[in-house]
Design a protein around this motif. Structure first.
Motif, PDB file in Angstrom:
ATOM      1  N   VAL A 101       3.051   4.054  12.456  1.00  0.00           N
ATOM      2  CA  VAL A 101       3.064   2.795  11.670  1.00  0.00           C
ATOM      3  C   VAL A 101       2.185   2.923  10.436  1.00  0.00           C
ATOM      4  CG1 VAL A 101       3.374   1.327  13.711  1.00  0.00           C
ATOM      5  CG2 VAL A 101       1.069   1.785  12.888  1.00  0.00           C
ATOM      6  N   GLU A 102       2.365   1.974   9.514  1.00  0.00           N
ATOM      7  CA  GLU A 102       1.413   1.904   8.394  1.00  0.00           C
ATOM      8  C   GLU A 102       1.083   0.442   8.106  1.00  0.00           C
ATOM      9  OE1 GLU A 102       3.150   3.819   5.046  1.00  0.00           O
ATOM     10  OE2 GLU A 102       4.729   2.335   4.822  1.00  0.00           O
ATOM     11  N   SER A 103      -0.049   0.227   7.416  1.00  0.00           N
ATOM     12  CA  SER A 103      -0.471  -1.152   7.144  1.00  0.00           C
ATOM     13  C   SER A 103       0.547  -1.852   6.273  1.00  0.00           C
ATOM     14  CB  SER A 103      -1.791  -1.170   6.387  1.00  0.00           C
ATOM     15  OG  SER A 103      -2.772  -0.658   7.179  1.00  0.00           O
ATOM     16  N   TRP A 104       0.650  -3.136   6.477  1.00  0.00           N
ATOM     17  CA  TRP A 104       1.589  -3.952   5.708  1.00  0.00           C
ATOM     18  C   TRP A 104       1.243  -3.886   4.226  1.00  0.00           C
ATOM     19  CZ3 TRP A 104       6.029  -5.792   6.992  1.00  0.00           C
ATOM     20  CH2 TRP A 104       6.591  -6.823   6.268  1.00  0.00           C
ATOM     21  N   TYR A 105      -0.051  -3.940   3.930  1.00  0.00           N
ATOM     22  CA  TYR A 105      -0.422  -3.990   2.519  1.00  0.00           C
ATOM     23  C   TYR A 105      -0.114  -2.670   1.811  1.00  0.00           C
ATOM     24  CZ  TYR A 105      -5.063  -1.716   3.091  1.00  0.00           C
ATOM     25  OH  TYR A 105      -6.084  -0.849   3.336  1.00  0.00           O
ATOM     26  N   LEU A 106      -0.088  -1.578   2.604  1.00  0.00           N
ATOM     27  CA  LEU A 106       0.274  -0.299   1.981  1.00  0.00           C
ATOM     28  C   LEU A 106       1.754  -0.289   1.627  1.00  0.00           C
ATOM     29  CD1 LEU A 106      -1.808   2.172   4.092  1.00  0.00           C
ATOM     30  CD2 LEU A 106      -2.200   1.415   1.756  1.00  0.00           C
ATOM     31  N   ASP A 107       2.518  -0.973   2.472  1.00  0.00           N
ATOM     32  CA  ASP A 107       3.947  -1.097   2.213  1.00  0.00           C
ATOM     33  C   ASP A 107       4.144  -1.872   0.896  1.00  0.00           C
ATOM     34  OD1 ASP A 107       6.679  -1.079   2.838  1.00  0.00           O
ATOM     35  OD2 ASP A 107       6.572  -3.088   3.670  1.00  0.00           O
ATOM     36  N   LEU A 108       3.321  -2.935   0.718  1.00  0.00           N
ATOM     37  CA  LEU A 108       3.414  -3.724  -0.523  1.00  0.00           C
ATOM     38  C   LEU A 108       2.990  -2.863  -1.716  1.00  0.00           C
ATOM     39  CD1 LEU A 108       1.939  -7.182   0.541  1.00  0.00           C
ATOM     40  CD2 LEU A 108       4.320  -6.545   0.242  1.00  0.00           C
ATOM     41  N   PHE A 109       1.877  -2.132  -1.543  1.00  0.00           N
ATOM     42  CA  PHE A 109       1.404  -1.251  -2.610  1.00  0.00           C
ATOM     43  C   PHE A 109       2.505  -0.266  -2.997  1.00  0.00           C
ATOM     44  CE2 PHE A 109      -3.510  -1.230  -2.084  1.00  0.00           C
ATOM     45  CZ  PHE A 109      -3.588  -2.221  -3.025  1.00  0.00           C
ATOM     46  N   ALA A 110       3.163   0.294  -1.968  1.00  0.00           N
ATOM     47  CA  ALA A 110       4.195   1.300  -2.213  1.00  0.00           C
ATOM     48  C   ALA A 110       5.292   0.715  -3.102  1.00  0.00           C
ATOM     49  CB  ALA A 110       4.776   1.780  -0.889  1.00  0.00           C
ATOM     50  N   GLY A 122       0.228   6.945   1.414  1.00  0.00           N
ATOM     51  CA  GLY A 122      -0.419   5.688   1.816  1.00  0.00           C
ATOM     52  C   GLY A 122      -1.741   5.909   2.536  1.00  0.00           C
ATOM     53  N   GLY A 123      -1.791   6.982   3.379  1.00  0.00           N
ATOM     54  CA  GLY A 123      -2.997   7.234   4.160  1.00  0.00           C
ATOM     55  C   GLY A 123      -4.216   7.466   3.263  1.00  0.00           C
ATOM     56  N   TYR A 124      -3.980   8.174   2.152  1.00  0.00           N
ATOM     57  CA  TYR A 124      -5.082   8.481   1.231  1.00  0.00           C
ATOM     58  C   TYR A 124      -5.589   7.199   0.561  1.00  0.00           C
ATOM     59  CZ  TYR A 124      -7.743  11.013  -2.285  1.00  0.00           C
ATOM     60  OH  TYR A 124      -8.756  11.484  -3.050  1.00  0.00           O
ATOM     61  N   ILE A 125      -4.631   6.362   0.135  1.00  0.00           N
ATOM     62  CA  ILE A 125      -5.007   5.099  -0.524  1.00  0.00           C
ATOM     63  C   ILE A 125      -5.755   4.203   0.468  1.00  0.00           C
ATOM     64  CG2 ILE A 125      -4.119   3.012  -1.652  1.00  0.00           C
ATOM     65  CD1 ILE A 125      -1.777   4.702  -2.629  1.00  0.00           C
ATOM     66  N   HIS A 126      -5.247   4.175   1.706  1.00  0.00           N
ATOM     67  CA  HIS A 126      -5.870   3.379   2.757  1.00  0.00           C
ATOM     68  C   HIS A 126      -7.338   3.764   2.919  1.00  0.00           C
ATOM     69  CE1 HIS A 126      -5.883   2.190   7.266  1.00  0.00           C
ATOM     70  NE2 HIS A 126      -6.491   1.309   6.519  1.00  0.00           N
ATOM     71  N   LYS A 127      -7.584   5.096   3.031  1.00  0.00           N
ATOM     72  CA  LYS A 127      -8.951   5.596   3.204  1.00  0.00           C
ATOM     73  C   LYS A 127      -9.802   5.219   2.004  1.00  0.00           C
ATOM     74  CE  LYS A 127      -9.033   9.569   6.136  1.00  0.00           C
ATOM     75  NZ  LYS A 127      -8.322  10.790   6.049  1.00  0.00           N
ATOM     76  N   VAL A 129      -9.461   2.661  -0.132  1.00  0.00           N
ATOM     77  CA  VAL A 129      -9.781   1.223  -0.181  1.00  0.00           C
ATOM     78  C   VAL A 129     -10.794   0.865   0.909  1.00  0.00           C
ATOM     79  CG1 VAL A 129      -8.818  -1.106   0.013  1.00  0.00           C
ATOM     80  CG2 VAL A 129      -7.541   0.644  -1.207  1.00  0.00           C
ATOM     81  N   ARG A 130     -10.598   1.441   2.099  1.00  0.00           N
ATOM     82  CA  ARG A 130     -11.520   1.146   3.202  1.00  0.00           C
ATOM     83  C   ARG A 130     -12.942   1.623   2.857  1.00  0.00           C
ATOM     84  NH1 ARG A 130     -10.601   2.946   9.384  1.00  0.00           N
ATOM     85  NH2 ARG A 130      -8.791   1.664   9.077  1.00  0.00           N
ATOM     86  N   ASN A 131     -13.055   2.852   2.329  1.00  0.00           N
ATOM     87  CA  ASN A 131     -14.383   3.371   1.985  1.00  0.00           C
ATOM     88  C   ASN A 131     -15.027   2.555   0.871  1.00  0.00           C
ATOM     89  OD1 ASN A 131     -14.292   5.283   3.903  1.00  0.00           O
ATOM     90  ND2 ASN A 131     -13.527   6.904   2.554  1.00  0.00           N
ATOM     91  N   LEU A 132     -14.207   2.140  -0.082  1.00  0.00           N
ATOM     92  CA  LEU A 132     -14.711   1.330  -1.188  1.00  0.00           C
ATOM     93  C   LEU A 132     -15.307   0.021  -0.639  1.00  0.00           C
ATOM     94  CD1 LEU A 132     -14.652   1.174  -4.344  1.00  0.00           C
ATOM     95  CD2 LEU A 132     -12.561  -0.172  -4.114  1.00  0.00           C
ATOM     96  N   VAL A 263     -11.855  11.151 -11.445  1.00  0.00           N
ATOM     97  CA  VAL A 263     -11.331  12.194 -10.551  1.00  0.00           C
ATOM     98  C   VAL A 263     -10.046  11.783  -9.802  1.00  0.00           C
ATOM     99  CG1 VAL A 263     -13.429  13.520 -10.147  1.00  0.00           C
ATOM    100  CG2 VAL A 263     -13.025  11.438  -8.831  1.00  0.00           C
ATOM    101  N   GLU A 264      -9.783  10.509  -9.741  1.00  0.00           N
ATOM    102  CA  GLU A 264      -8.610  10.043  -8.981  1.00  0.00           C
ATOM    103  C   GLU A 264      -7.515   9.579  -9.944  1.00  0.00           C
ATOM    104  OE1 GLU A 264      -8.424  10.565  -5.983  1.00  0.00           O
ATOM    105  OE2 GLU A 264     -10.279  10.174  -4.909  1.00  0.00           O
ATOM    106  N   ASN A 265      -6.444  10.390 -10.067  1.00  0.00           N
ATOM    107  CA  ASN A 265      -5.370  10.054 -11.007  1.00  0.00           C
ATOM    108  C   ASN A 265      -4.590   8.805 -10.628  1.00  0.00           C
ATOM    109  OD1 ASN A 265      -5.896  12.205 -12.592  1.00  0.00           O
ATOM    110  ND2 ASN A 265      -4.470  13.567 -11.521  1.00  0.00           N
ATOM    111  N   PHE A 266      -4.573   8.487  -9.317  1.00  0.00           N
ATOM    112  CA  PHE A 266      -3.752   7.346  -8.913  1.00  0.00           C
ATOM    113  C   PHE A 266      -4.350   6.002  -9.347  1.00  0.00           C
ATOM    114  CE2 PHE A 266      -6.738   7.551  -5.391  1.00  0.00           C
ATOM    115  CZ  PHE A 266      -6.899   6.227  -4.999  1.00  0.00           C
ATOM    116  N   LEU A 267      -5.633   6.016  -9.795  1.00  0.00           N
ATOM    117  CA  LEU A 267      -6.281   4.756 -10.181  1.00  0.00           C
ATOM    118  C   LEU A 267      -5.884   4.343 -11.608  1.00  0.00           C
ATOM    119  CD1 LEU A 267      -9.804   5.261  -8.575  1.00  0.00           C
ATOM    120  CD2 LEU A 267      -8.043   3.654  -7.858  1.00  0.00           C
ATOM    121  N   THR A 268      -4.605   4.064 -11.782  1.00  0.00           N
ATOM    122  CA  THR A 268      -4.137   3.576 -13.085  1.00  0.00           C
ATOM    123  C   THR A 268      -4.714   2.178 -13.300  1.00  0.00           C
ATOM    124  OG1 THR A 268      -2.248   2.561 -12.057  1.00  0.00           O
ATOM    125  CG2 THR A 268      -1.941   4.808 -12.873  1.00  0.00           C
ATOM    126  N   GLU A 269      -4.659   1.689 -14.547  1.00  0.00           N
ATOM    127  CA  GLU A 269      -5.232   0.352 -14.812  1.00  0.00           C
ATOM    128  C   GLU A 269      -4.562  -0.699 -13.932  1.00  0.00           C
ATOM    129  OE1 GLU A 269      -5.618  -0.624 -18.943  1.00  0.00           O
ATOM    130  OE2 GLU A 269      -6.367   1.371 -19.409  1.00  0.00           O
TER     131      GLU A 269
END
Ligand code: HEM
Length: 403
Positions: A101-110, A122-127, A129-132, A263-269
C-alpha cells in the motif's frame, strides 16, 4: 417515434444499464468484500459525511460493521473503498507502507506531479516529508525550542481570551494551532498579515468533509477557492525568500526546504508550495480538533481538571521564581497531564480512519481488495473496543496509570 430515434434511445438505455451494472459490480480477481457501492458516482458519500455528535465509531461505519462484518466495501467521492475494523489486518496494512500500500497523500502528490521530471518514487518523498516534520516538530525540537515558544504563545493567547466575555473554543483553538504551525513553517506573524489565514484553512477543512459538488455557493466550491488563495499566498512567500534569501533567513521549515533544494531536484517551486500547504494543514487540523475536544472533556469532568491543576500547581510551588519559564524536567514530570493527553487522543480519533491505497491485489479474510482501491483502517474500532478499554466512551485518564 421514428425507428432511428427509437434505436438511439434503446442504445442509451443499454449503455446506462451496463454502466450502472459495472459500477455496482466492480472488476475483481477474486471475491470482493461484502457491501454496497451506493448510488452511481456519488456512492455512499452523503451517508459518510453526515456529522456524528458522539465520540463513538461513526454510525455509517458501525451500521455496516454490524451488517457485513469487520471488512466491507463502499464508495466515497467516486472512489471504491474497503473499510476495515479488523485490528490484525489494520496492523498488517499499516506495516505495508511502500510495499502493498501507499499513503493517500502520496497518491494525491503523484497526480499533481505526474508530468514532473526527476520525481523520485513515493517512498522517498514520504521519508523526506516525515523527516522534515520530525526535525521541526519532534521531541528534539520540543526540548530545544518549541516548549518555550509554546508556553509563550499559550500565555499570550490565554491572557487575550481572559479579556473577552466568551470565546468560541473551536475557532479559537483553530487560530492558536494555525498561528503556531505557520510560525514554525514560514515565520508567519498574524499581526503583520493582511489576510486571515485561519479563515481560509477552516473553510478548506470544512469543504473536505462536504459533498464534492463544485458550483458557486457550496462548501466544496469555497474549499477549492480558498485552497487556490492559500497556494498563491505560499507562492508569494516562497518567491520573496528566493529573491532575497539573506534578509529573510529565519531558520524555519521553509528555509530548511530551500536549503535542501540545492541537492534535491524534486523540490520544484510548485512542490515546495504543496508541501508547505499540506504540512500546515495536517498540523492545524489535528491540533485544533484535539484541543477543542480536550476543552470539552475537561469542562465536563471537573475531577480531572482538579487533578490536572493540582499537578501544575505543585510544580509552580517548587520553583524559586514562579514566573520562570517551563523547564524540560518540569514538562517530563507531568504524569497526570500525560494520562489526560493519552485519553483525549484515544477518544478523539481526528480522522474516521487511516487511508491507504492498494498498490497490488490484497487478500483479507477470504476476500480480495483490488489494486488501486482505497483502504480505510478504522483505528477507533480498536481505541473504543470494550474488550481493550473498559467502559470505552468514558473519559477516564486514570486508566493509563501503570500499576
Ligand atoms: C494532536 C495533534 C496531532 C494528531 C492527533 C495527529 C495525528 C496524525 C495521524 C493519526 C497520522 C497518521 C495518518 C496516516 O498514517 O494516514 C498523522 C500523520 C502525520 N502527521 Fe500528525 N497529528 C498531530 C499533529 C501533527 C503536527 C503538529 C504535525 C507537524 C507538521 C504533524 C505532521 C504529520 C505528518 C507529516 C504525518 C505523515 C507522516 C507519515 O506519513 O509518515 N502532525 N498525524
Amino acid at each position: 417515434m421514428p425507428t432511428l430515434e427509437l434505436c438511439v434511445v434503446a442504445l442509451l438505455v443499454i449503455c446506462i444499464t451496463h454502466w450502472i451494472y459495472k459500477w455496482k459490480n466492480p472488476k475483481c480477481n477474486g471475491i470482493l468484500p461484502p457491501g454496497s457501492m451506493g448510488l452511481p458516482l456519488i456512492g455512499e458519500t452523503i451517508q459518510l459525511i453526515i456529522p456524528s455528535y458522539s465520540l463513538d465509531v461513526s454510525p455509517f461505519i458501525k451500521k455496516r460493521l454490524q451488517r457485513y462484518g469487520l471488512v466491507f466495501r463502499t464508495s466515497v467521492a467516486g472512489r471504491p473503498v474497503v473499510v476495515s475494523a479488523d485490528p490484525e489486518f489494520n496492523h498488517f496494512i499499516l506495516q505495508q507502507e511502500g510495499k502493498l500500500v501507499e499513503s493517500w497523500y502520496l497518491d494525491l502528490f503523484a497526480k499533481v506531479f505526474k508530468q514532473g521530471e526527476n520525481r523520485p518514487d513515493g517512498g522517498y518523498i514520504h521519508k523526506y516529508v516525515r523527516n522534515l516534520a520530525l526535525s521541526h516538530f519532534g521531541a528534539e525540537s520540543l526540548k530545544a525550542k518549541l516548549l518555550l515558544q509554546l508556553e509563550e504563545m499559550i500565555n499570550k493567547t490565554i491572557s487575550t481570551w481572559s479579556n473577552q466575555e466568551s470565546i468560541e473554543v473551536k475557532r479559537a483553538a483553530a487560530e492558536m494551532a494555525l498561528n503556531f504551525g505557520a510560525k514554525q513553517m514560514f515565520s508567519y506573524d498574524p499581526e503583520k498579515s493582511s489576510i486571515d489565514l485561519t479563515e481560509k484553512y477552516v473553510n478548506f477543512s470544512k469543504g473536505l468533509l462536504s459533498f464534492p459538488l463544485n458550483i458557486p455557493g457550496t462548501a466544496y466550491h469555497k474549499c477549492l477557492e480558498d485552497h487556490k488563495k492559500v497556494l498563491n499566498i505560499m507562492r508569494d512567500i516562497l518567491n520573496e525568500r528566493l529573491t532575497s534569501p539573506d534578509e529573510t533567513n529565519q531558520g524555519d521549515v521553509l528555509d530548511h526546504i530551500i536549503e535542501d533544494r540545492k541537492v534535491e531536484n524534486f523540490l520544484t517551486e510548485e512542490f515546495v508550495v504543496q508541501i508547505m500547504f499540506g504540512l500546515l494543514f495536517v498540523s492545524f487540523d489535528s491540533l485544533s480538533a484535539t484541543l477543542t475536544l480536550a476543552f470539552k472533556l475537561l469542562a465536563e469532568n471537573p475531577m480531572v481538571l482538579e487533578e490536572l491543576n493540582a499537578e501544575h500547581e505543585a510544580i509552580l510551588r517548587k520553583r524559586a521564581n514562579p514566573n520562570s519559564p517551563i523547564t524540560w524536567e518540569e514538562y517530563k514530570s507531568m504524569t497526570f497531564t500525560l494520562y489526560v493527553i493519552n485519553e483525549t487522543l484515544r477518544l478523539g480519533s481526528v480522522t474516521p480512519g487511516l487511508i491507504r491505497r492498494a498498490r497490488k491485489d490484497i487478500q483479507v479474510n477470504g476476500y480480495t481488495i483490488p489494486a488501486g482501491w482505497a483502504i480505510m483502517a478504522v483505528t477507533s474500532a480498536l481505541q473504543l473496543n470494550p474488550d481493550v478499554f473498559e467502559d470505552p466512551l468514558a473519559f477516564n485518564p486514570w486508566r493509563w496509570k501503570v500499576v
